[in-house]
Design a protein around this motif. Structure first.
Motif, PDB file in Angstrom:
ATOM      1  N   LEU A 318       0.861  -1.237  -0.057  1.00  0.00           N
ATOM      2  CA  LEU A 318       0.153   0.203   0.186  1.00  0.00           C
ATOM      3  C   LEU A 318       1.085   1.103   0.003  1.00  0.00           C
ATOM      4  O   LEU A 318       1.812   1.652   0.767  1.00  0.00           O
ATOM      5  CB  LEU A 318      -1.073  -0.113   1.024  1.00  0.00           C
ATOM      6  CG  LEU A 318      -2.387   0.939   1.148  1.00  0.00           C
ATOM      7  CD1 LEU A 318      -3.005   0.424  -0.123  1.00  0.00           C
ATOM      8  CD2 LEU A 318      -3.109   0.777   2.405  1.00  0.00           C
ATOM      9  N   LEU A 319       0.812   2.001  -0.883  1.00  0.00           N
ATOM     10  CA  LEU A 319       1.760   3.147  -1.090  1.00  0.00           C
ATOM     11  C   LEU A 319       0.907   4.547  -1.368  1.00  0.00           C
ATOM     12  O   LEU A 319      -0.338   4.453  -1.572  1.00  0.00           O
ATOM     13  CB  LEU A 319       2.627   3.039  -2.625  1.00  0.00           C
ATOM     14  CG  LEU A 319       3.115   1.791  -2.691  1.00  0.00           C
ATOM     15  CD1 LEU A 319       3.889   1.737  -3.966  1.00  0.00           C
ATOM     16  CD2 LEU A 319       4.250   1.635  -1.650  1.00  0.00           C
ATOM     17  N   MET A 320       1.619   5.662  -0.773  1.00  0.00           N
ATOM     18  CA  MET A 320       0.858   7.010  -1.191  1.00  0.00           C
ATOM     19  C   MET A 320       1.598   7.842  -2.149  1.00  0.00           C
ATOM     20  O   MET A 320       2.891   7.985  -2.367  1.00  0.00           O
ATOM     21  CB  MET A 320       1.120   7.713   0.214  1.00  0.00           C
ATOM     22  CG  MET A 320       0.699   9.206   0.399  1.00  0.00           C
ATOM     23  SD  MET A 320      -1.348   9.154  -0.033  1.00  0.00           S
ATOM     24  CE  MET A 320      -1.861   8.775   1.863  1.00  0.00           C
ATOM     25  N   SER A 321       0.966   8.601  -3.079  1.00  0.00           N
ATOM     26  CA  SER A 321       1.551   9.436  -3.929  1.00  0.00           C
ATOM     27  C   SER A 321       1.815  10.762  -3.443  1.00  0.00           C
ATOM     28  O   SER A 321       1.052  11.046  -2.432  1.00  0.00           O
ATOM     29  CB  SER A 321       0.659   9.588  -5.232  1.00  0.00           C
ATOM     30  OG  SER A 321       1.437  10.688  -5.896  1.00  0.00           O
ATOM     31  N   GLN A 322       2.932  11.239  -3.612  1.00  0.00           N
ATOM     32  CA  GLN A 322       3.430  12.573  -3.013  1.00  0.00           C
ATOM     33  C   GLN A 322       2.691  13.522  -3.566  1.00  0.00           C
ATOM     34  O   GLN A 322       2.682  14.556  -2.807  1.00  0.00           O
ATOM     35  CB  GLN A 322       4.938  12.756  -3.316  1.00  0.00           C
ATOM     36  CG  GLN A 322       5.268  13.032  -4.766  1.00  0.00           C
ATOM     37  CD  GLN A 322       6.707  13.529  -5.097  1.00  0.00           C
ATOM     38  OE1 GLN A 322       7.131  14.168  -3.996  1.00  0.00           O
ATOM     39  NE2 GLN A 322       7.205  13.344  -6.160  1.00  0.00           N
ATOM     40  N   ASN A 323       1.794  13.428  -4.563  1.00  0.00           N
ATOM     41  CA  ASN A 323       0.937  14.509  -5.126  1.00  0.00           C
ATOM     42  C   ASN A 323      -0.412  14.405  -4.246  1.00  0.00           C
ATOM     43  O   ASN A 323      -1.179  15.503  -4.421  1.00  0.00           O
ATOM     44  CB  ASN A 323       0.682  14.553  -6.594  1.00  0.00           C
ATOM     45  CG  ASN A 323       1.683  14.554  -7.563  1.00  0.00           C
ATOM     46  OD1 ASN A 323       2.484  15.551  -7.238  1.00  0.00           O
ATOM     47  ND2 ASN A 323       2.006  13.623  -8.357  1.00  0.00           N
ATOM     48  N   HIS A 324      -0.440  13.388  -3.535  1.00  0.00           N
ATOM     49  CA  HIS A 324      -1.735  13.301  -2.593  1.00  0.00           C
ATOM     50  C   HIS A 324      -1.372  13.872  -1.117  1.00  0.00           C
ATOM     51  O   HIS A 324      -1.961  14.779  -0.843  1.00  0.00           O
ATOM     52  CB  HIS A 324      -2.309  12.165  -2.541  1.00  0.00           C
ATOM     53  CG  HIS A 324      -3.575  11.755  -1.712  1.00  0.00           C
ATOM     54  ND1 HIS A 324      -4.857  11.991  -2.191  1.00  0.00           N
ATOM     55  CD2 HIS A 324      -3.787  11.730  -0.440  1.00  0.00           C
ATOM     56  CE1 HIS A 324      -5.675  11.734  -1.636  1.00  0.00           C
ATOM     57  NE2 HIS A 324      -5.138  11.796  -0.311  1.00  0.00           N
ATOM     58  N   TYR A 325      -0.120  13.686  -0.764  1.00  0.00           N
ATOM     59  CA  TYR A 325       0.475  14.108   0.416  1.00  0.00           C
ATOM     60  C   TYR A 325       1.883  13.776   0.527  1.00  0.00           C
ATOM     61  O   TYR A 325       2.208  12.715   0.189  1.00  0.00           O
ATOM     62  CB  TYR A 325      -0.304  13.441   1.749  1.00  0.00           C
ATOM     63  CG  TYR A 325       0.098  14.116   2.888  1.00  0.00           C
ATOM     64  CD1 TYR A 325      -0.670  15.153   3.450  1.00  0.00           C
ATOM     65  CD2 TYR A 325       1.394  13.669   3.757  1.00  0.00           C
ATOM     66  CE1 TYR A 325      -0.592  15.683   4.659  1.00  0.00           C
ATOM     67  CE2 TYR A 325       1.505  14.273   4.919  1.00  0.00           C
ATOM     68  CZ  TYR A 325       0.653  15.413   5.452  1.00  0.00           C
ATOM     69  OH  TYR A 325       0.841  15.967   6.693  1.00  0.00           O
ATOM     70  N   LYS A 326       2.478  14.800   0.456  1.00  0.00           N
ATOM     71  CA  LYS A 326       4.224  14.730   0.335  1.00  0.00           C
ATOM     72  C   LYS A 326       4.663  14.302   1.880  1.00  0.00           C
ATOM     73  O   LYS A 326       4.420  14.863   2.896  1.00  0.00           O
ATOM     74  CB  LYS A 326       4.751  16.244   0.064  1.00  0.00           C
ATOM     75  CG  LYS A 326       4.402  16.630  -1.333  1.00  0.00           C
ATOM     76  CD  LYS A 326       5.260  17.797  -1.624  1.00  0.00           C
ATOM     77  CE  LYS A 326       5.066  18.190  -3.199  1.00  0.00           C
ATOM     78  NZ  LYS A 326       3.882  18.310  -3.587  1.00  0.00           N
ATOM     79  N   ALA A 327       5.434  13.476   1.755  1.00  0.00           N
ATOM     80  CA  ALA A 327       6.187  13.016   3.103  1.00  0.00           C
ATOM     81  C   ALA A 327       6.744  13.971   3.613  1.00  0.00           C
ATOM     82  O   ALA A 327       7.258  13.730   4.981  1.00  0.00           O
ATOM     83  CB  ALA A 327       7.260  11.592   2.627  1.00  0.00           C
ATOM     84  N   LYS A 328       7.458  14.833   3.090  1.00  0.00           N
ATOM     85  CA  LYS A 328       8.292  16.091   3.699  1.00  0.00           C
ATOM     86  C   LYS A 328       7.311  17.027   4.365  1.00  0.00           C
ATOM     87  O   LYS A 328       7.991  17.882   5.168  1.00  0.00           O
ATOM     88  CB  LYS A 328       9.050  16.635   2.778  1.00  0.00           C
ATOM     89  CG  LYS A 328       8.229  17.610   1.691  1.00  0.00           C
ATOM     90  CD  LYS A 328       9.314  18.139   0.690  1.00  0.00           C
ATOM     91  CE  LYS A 328       8.485  18.810  -0.510  1.00  0.00           C
ATOM     92  NZ  LYS A 328       9.501  19.567  -1.544  1.00  0.00           N
ATOM     93  N   TRP A 329       6.183  17.014   4.447  1.00  0.00           N
ATOM     94  CA  TRP A 329       5.326  17.820   5.199  1.00  0.00           C
ATOM     95  C   TRP A 329       5.149  17.439   6.385  1.00  0.00           C
ATOM     96  O   TRP A 329       3.817  17.176   7.056  1.00  0.00           O
ATOM     97  CB  TRP A 329       4.057  17.804   4.474  1.00  0.00           C
ATOM     98  CG  TRP A 329       3.587  18.619   3.226  1.00  0.00           C
ATOM     99  CD1 TRP A 329       4.599  19.383   2.552  1.00  0.00           C
ATOM    100  CD2 TRP A 329       2.496  18.491   2.237  1.00  0.00           C
ATOM    101  NE1 TRP A 329       4.289  19.811   1.416  1.00  0.00           N
ATOM    102  CE2 TRP A 329       2.960  19.356   1.085  1.00  0.00           C
ATOM    103  CE3 TRP A 329       1.325  17.867   2.160  1.00  0.00           C
ATOM    104  CZ2 TRP A 329       2.202  19.535  -0.148  1.00  0.00           C
ATOM    105  CZ3 TRP A 329       0.690  18.044   0.958  1.00  0.00           C
ATOM    106  CH2 TRP A 329       0.995  18.728  -0.034  1.00  0.00           C
ATOM    107  N   TYR A 330       6.213  17.229   7.257  1.00  0.00           N
ATOM    108  CA  TYR A 330       5.979  16.868   8.782  1.00  0.00           C
ATOM    109  C   TYR A 330       6.404  17.979   9.514  1.00  0.00           C
ATOM    110  O   TYR A 330       6.370  17.544  10.591  1.00  0.00           O
ATOM    111  CB  TYR A 330       7.033  15.611   8.920  1.00  0.00           C
ATOM    112  CG  TYR A 330       8.356  16.004   8.637  1.00  0.00           C
ATOM    113  CD1 TYR A 330       9.144  16.315   9.726  1.00  0.00           C
ATOM    114  CD2 TYR A 330       8.927  15.623   7.407  1.00  0.00           C
ATOM    115  CE1 TYR A 330      10.451  16.781   9.494  1.00  0.00           C
ATOM    116  CE2 TYR A 330      10.219  16.080   7.331  1.00  0.00           C
ATOM    117  CZ  TYR A 330      11.215  16.575   8.310  1.00  0.00           C
ATOM    118  OH  TYR A 330      12.335  16.774   8.010  1.00  0.00           O
TER     119      TYR A 330
END
Length: 968
Positions: A318-330
């Motif tokens: 199960l993966l998440m696209s960075q265009n949906h939510y960027k991992a660097k938005w922490y």
């Protein structure tokens, strides 16, 4: 006769070219099997087997048998209908006896109504009461309410006898008595013949013996339907208008997010090459570098600037696209997009392989999880041989929601299992997920809407028959939304049922949805079981805060199963337990309602842990207390510590089976020959009379409600002996309800005591033991003819008027231990069906154990049960049975169900009875109006152990006398 004549005319051409087409729906065919088999003295299963042997109900070979059984079933139904009509005619006959006398009395005294001189001739009060009683005989009460407990069957002759006794004052001549006695004799003779027929021939299709009063009531209601139709329609229109008004006024839970300083920076979409979808990555980082897809196990949001986001584990595919939510938005707060579009991506179709859980993986669960799995499989091992045959193993897989319907899966199971499989092998097979059909090297990615739009355009521009990536013919994708594939490339094939269900429910969980079916919950639980339950709850709440969602209570939502259950094997254990219980019920020859009635030994309409424990033990189920508690919590829908009939039915009733056997043979009975018939008859009698004693065990409601008093309390005998219990005449009340609007001949009002003593009286407390009823509408404190008492508990070691900060330290624990609140209430009666907008609901408190009793009832104007702290119970050893019941009021002159209010003890406590007869329950009053606590009370306060007759170690209730004065 008209119906028979029309039927004969319409079928006049039979044998001359006219044919009849017989339509038998499956539900009716099931009834035909059951009733015909019972009439023949055999089991329904044997009857079905005979049909199967002949090729099924639709085969030409079975047609003569089917026509014979249909004719027999119709005759049986006709006989039952005629029996109901016979009983209804008998009831009308006895009613006509007193109605004729009442009619003649009304005719004779009609001239005296409203005239003083004629009223004086008969006596004004006597005349009014007589005329009112005569009028009541012609008033038909309408009551459509469903009983809240399982009704106990009663012979119709008993009901008619009760009716005759109730109307004795209207039987004025020997002929009247002779008529009623003859009717009762006719009914009794018919019942005796039927009982004899049942005992010799077991011919009792679905309770086709004594026609119950409920059958007659239903027939009477049907016959009177046209008369009542207009009135019912008017009432329904009024109710619909009220419901519409309530819907408008009802406040909905707003769908909103938690307000934070959300950032909108860096939201521009980042493109990625479609050609990268054709390469199978060796490491997850390669996917993130090439496409910007990162593992869902890294997805989390910022809660505090001083703490890093805390993700939870999701399946690796199960993966998440960075265009949906960027991992660097922490490092900033972000509003979350809805999860709408996803991509089912297979980089290389030739690389697909079954995903199996390795032995050292956490997915299979620890030792505790494996114990639950082992116990679930043991429950399916009916013979206890440590071995499952193919059908039992398939049942185990169904309990895991495996896809056992496809022919490929069944062939695979038969190939692997053969003639059978050991429990150890079955456990290994299930714990490795061998049956799920999950594939590795296949991924599901959450996309943004922009990505999905562009990718769909790419798919549409690919020439027909061409692969997604020109030099990668085995790469395939499917664009999905709401569990549907919208578009796909060449070579794409959908996921397996279980794999697709797991990923879809994960996406719904990420999207903060809370509504799940049990199958969906198990799929989600299987995906999240690596995470502790507390972490699942924390992560879900954090994510939901950043979405526009209704902030519903998760404890009462279907998602609660996923948030509180450790792993999938707990659910599997629950399901196999249900299967085992159904099997044991069948072996006992019982249906679900038969079992509930047998387990409910005190006829309270609910099961607590002790009753269910005793019932399952009686069935032969080997279950530990912890397993019992786990099962109980799953069945108890409202988590109040009690299982209702509806809960029990939802858990153990299987669709297509009969709910109740009544006098009929149970599903596990088999009979052939005369000896079989005798055994069936005996079994039917025993089923109705079974009462299974409870097996004492600590109740769940005690664990929850008694949490604050579970600690050992330090208090001396001297301090206990200084606590006084004294009856006080109460003088402050608050009105709960009065009868002005229901149209009853007598007026009555119900009052609750106001218990405020003032802030300075810290050494005493008055307790509510029930509500009070008085004739008329005046405040009870202004009625000099009646007195109403309550009890006051005083700590005499503390000054009466304490200074600031001075109060009794012992009063609260003494009240909680010796005078506990009830665990719940049982609704005894209400005024539904009477023409009023303010209804009365009468509630009987249910004490926490048999060592306590409730002295009275309470009333409310709401259909929801009152709060448990509204009243207290008292120790049984303090009490003696009350002997004098005084009828205060009845609802004569109104409609709906009959009801009356009674004073049931010397304290003036009220009790409500359904009907105009005295309450059948035992009510109590205290031995003494003034006493001090003693050693028995100390034991209960300190240890929570009752010193009464049911708690062990104390004197019997009738011998117990609290000390009148404190001793040294």
């Amino acid at each position: 006769f008209r119906d028979y004549a029309q039927g004969a005319f319409r079928m006049r051409g039979i044998g001359k070219g006219q044919t009849i087409e017989l339509l038998v729906i499956p539900e009716v065919l099931e009834l035909i099997h059951t009733h015909t088999a019972q009439g023949e003295g055999s089991a329904p299963q044997a009857h079905k087997a005979e049909y199967d042997r002949l090729g099924g109900a639709e085969s030409a070979q079975c047609l003569p048998r089917l026509l014979r059984d249909v004719s027999g079933w119709l005759v049986v139904n006709s006989m039952r209908s005629e029996k109901v009509q016979f009983n209804l005619l008998c009831e009308q006959t006895v009613c006509n006896v007193w109605r004729k006398n009442a009619f003649h009395s009304l005719v004779d005294k009609r001239a005296a109504i409203g005239t003083e001189e004629k009223a004086g001739q008969y006596g004004s009060t006597a005349l009014t009461d007589e005329i009112a009683g005569c009028m009541d005989l012609f008033r038909e009460r309408i009551d459509f309410e469903v009983e809240n407990t399982v009704p106990t069957p009663k012979a119709f002759s008993e009901k008619v006898q009760e009716m005759v006794m109730e109307h004795q004052r209207f039987l004025s001549s020997p002929d009247d008595h002779a008529t009623t006695e003859q009717v009762i004799r006719n009914i009794s003779d018919a019942e005796a013949v039927t009982q004899h027929s049942k005992a010799t021939a077991a011919n009792d299709a679905a309770g086709d013996g004594v026609v119950s009063p409920s059958d007659v009531a239903r027939e009477r209601a049907f016959n009177g339907e046209q008369v009542q139709e207009q009135e019912q329609e008017q009432e329904q229109e009024q109710e619909q208008e009220q419901e519409k008004e309530e819907e408008v006024m009802e406040e909905e839970i707003p769908a909103e997010y938690v307000k934070k300083k959300y950032s909108r920076d860096d939201e521009a979409p980042v493109p990625w090459p479609v050609a990268a979808l054709g390469r199978l990555p060796d490491k997850p980082q390669e996917i993130q570098d090439a496409l910007g897809f990162y593992s869902m196990s890294k997805f989390a949001i910022l809660m505090k600037l001083t703490a890093s986001p805390k993700p939870i584990d999701f399946p690796a595919d199960l993966l998440m696209s960075q265009n949906h939510y960027k991992a660097k938005w922490y490092k900033t707060h972000r509003r979350l997009k809805n999860v709408i579009m996803s991509l089912d991506w297979t980089p290389d179709l030739e690389a697909l392989a079954p995903f199996l859980v390795e032995g050292n993986s956490k997915v299979g669960g620890g030792a505790s999880s494996q114990q639950h799995l082992a116990h679930a499989l043991q429950l399916l091992d009916a013979g206890g041989a440590g071995f499952l045959d193919v059908s039992q193993f398939v049942e185990a897989l169904r309990a895991c929601d495996a896809d056992t319907e496809s022919p490929e899966m069944l062939d695979y199971i038969e190939q692997c299992v053969g003639q059978g499989i050991s429990l150890e092998q079955a456990q290994q097979w299930i714990s490795t997920w061998n049956f799920l059909g999950i594939q590795k090297n296949r991924f599901r990615i959450v996309l943004s809407l922009v990505e999905a739009e562009n990718l769909r355009g790419v798919l549409h521009r690919i020439p027909e028959g061409q692969p997604l990536v020109a030099d990668k013919p085995f790469a395939a994708v499917g664009l999905c939304a709401n569990n549907e594939v919208l578009d796909a490339s060449r070579g794409y094939s959908p996921m397996s049922v279980v794999h697709r269900e797991m990923t879809e429910q994960c996406l719904r969980f990420i999207d903060s949805e809370v509504e799940y079916s049990e199958t969906e919950s198990l799929a989600l639980l299987r995906a999240l079981q690596l995470n502790p339950t507390t972490e699942r709850l924390r992560w879900f709440n954090e994510i939901r805060e950043c979405r526009r969602r209704k902030q519903t209570d998760l404890a009462t939502s279907p998602l609660n199963l996923v948030l509180t259950t450790p792993d999938e094997y707990h659910v599997m254990e629950y399901r196999t337990t249900k299967i085992k219980v159904r099997d044991l019920l069948a072996r006992k020859g019982m249906y679900v309602m038969d079992a509930f009635r047998a387990f409910d030994s005190d006829r309270m309409g609910t099961l607590n842990c002790s009753k269910l424990y005793g019932g399952l033990d009686w069935l032969g189920l080997d279950i530990t207390p912890d397993q019992l508690y786990s099962l109980f919590k799953r069945i108890d829908s409202n988590h109040d510590g009690y299982i209702s009939l509806e809960d029990f039915k939802n858990a153990f009733h299987q669709e297509g089976e009969m709910l109740e056997g009544g006098d009929a043979a149970g599903p596990g009975l088999a009979s052939d020959g005369s000896s079989g018939r005798d055994s069936m008859s005996l079994k039917r009698v025993s089923i109705r009379n079974v009462l299974v004693p409870p097996k004492p065990i600590k109740e769940l409601h005690d664990m929850v409600l008694g949490a604050k008093v579970e600690q050992r309390i330090n208090i001396s005998l001297k301090a206990i002996k200084g606590i006084k219990v004294k009856a006080q005449q109460h003088a402050s009340f608050h009105q709960v309800w009065d009868s002005r609007t229901i149209g009853s001949r007598l007026q009555v009002s119900i009052w609750e005591p106001t218990l405020t003593l003032g802030v300075l009286k810290r050494n005493r407390d008055r307790i509510c033991l029930g509500h009070y009823a008085v004739l008329g509408l005046k405040d009870p404190s202004k009625n000099k003819k009646t007195t109403h008492w309550t009890y006051e508990v005083t700590d005499t070691a503390v000054a009466r008027i304490g200074s600031a900060g001075v109060s009794s330290q012992h009063l609260e624990p003494v009240l909680d231990r010796l005078l506990p609140h009830p665990v719940r209430y049982r609704q005894v009666w209400n005024t539904i069906g009477k023409r009023t907008d303010t209804h009365l609901y009468a509630w009987q408190p249910i004490p926490p154990s048999p060592d306590y009793v409730a002295l009275g009832m309470i009333g409310t104007t709401e259909e929801d049960a009152p709060p448990i702290h509204a009243v207290r119970c008292v120790p049984l050893r303090w009490c003696k049975p009350a002997t004098n019941f005084t009828k205060l009021w009845d609802d004569a002159g109104t409609g709906g169900k009959k009801g009356s209010i009674w004073i049931v003890n010397s304290m003036g406590m009220m009790a409500v009875s359904r009907g105009h007869e005295p309450p059948t329950e035992t009510y109590y009053e205290l031995h003494s109006k003034r006493f001090f606590l003693g050693p028995e009370d100390l034991n209960q306060v300190v240890n929570g152990i009752s010193g009464g007759p049911m708690g062990g170690g104390g004197a019997a209730a009738e011998d117990y006398r609290p000390s009148e004065e404190p001793t040294a």
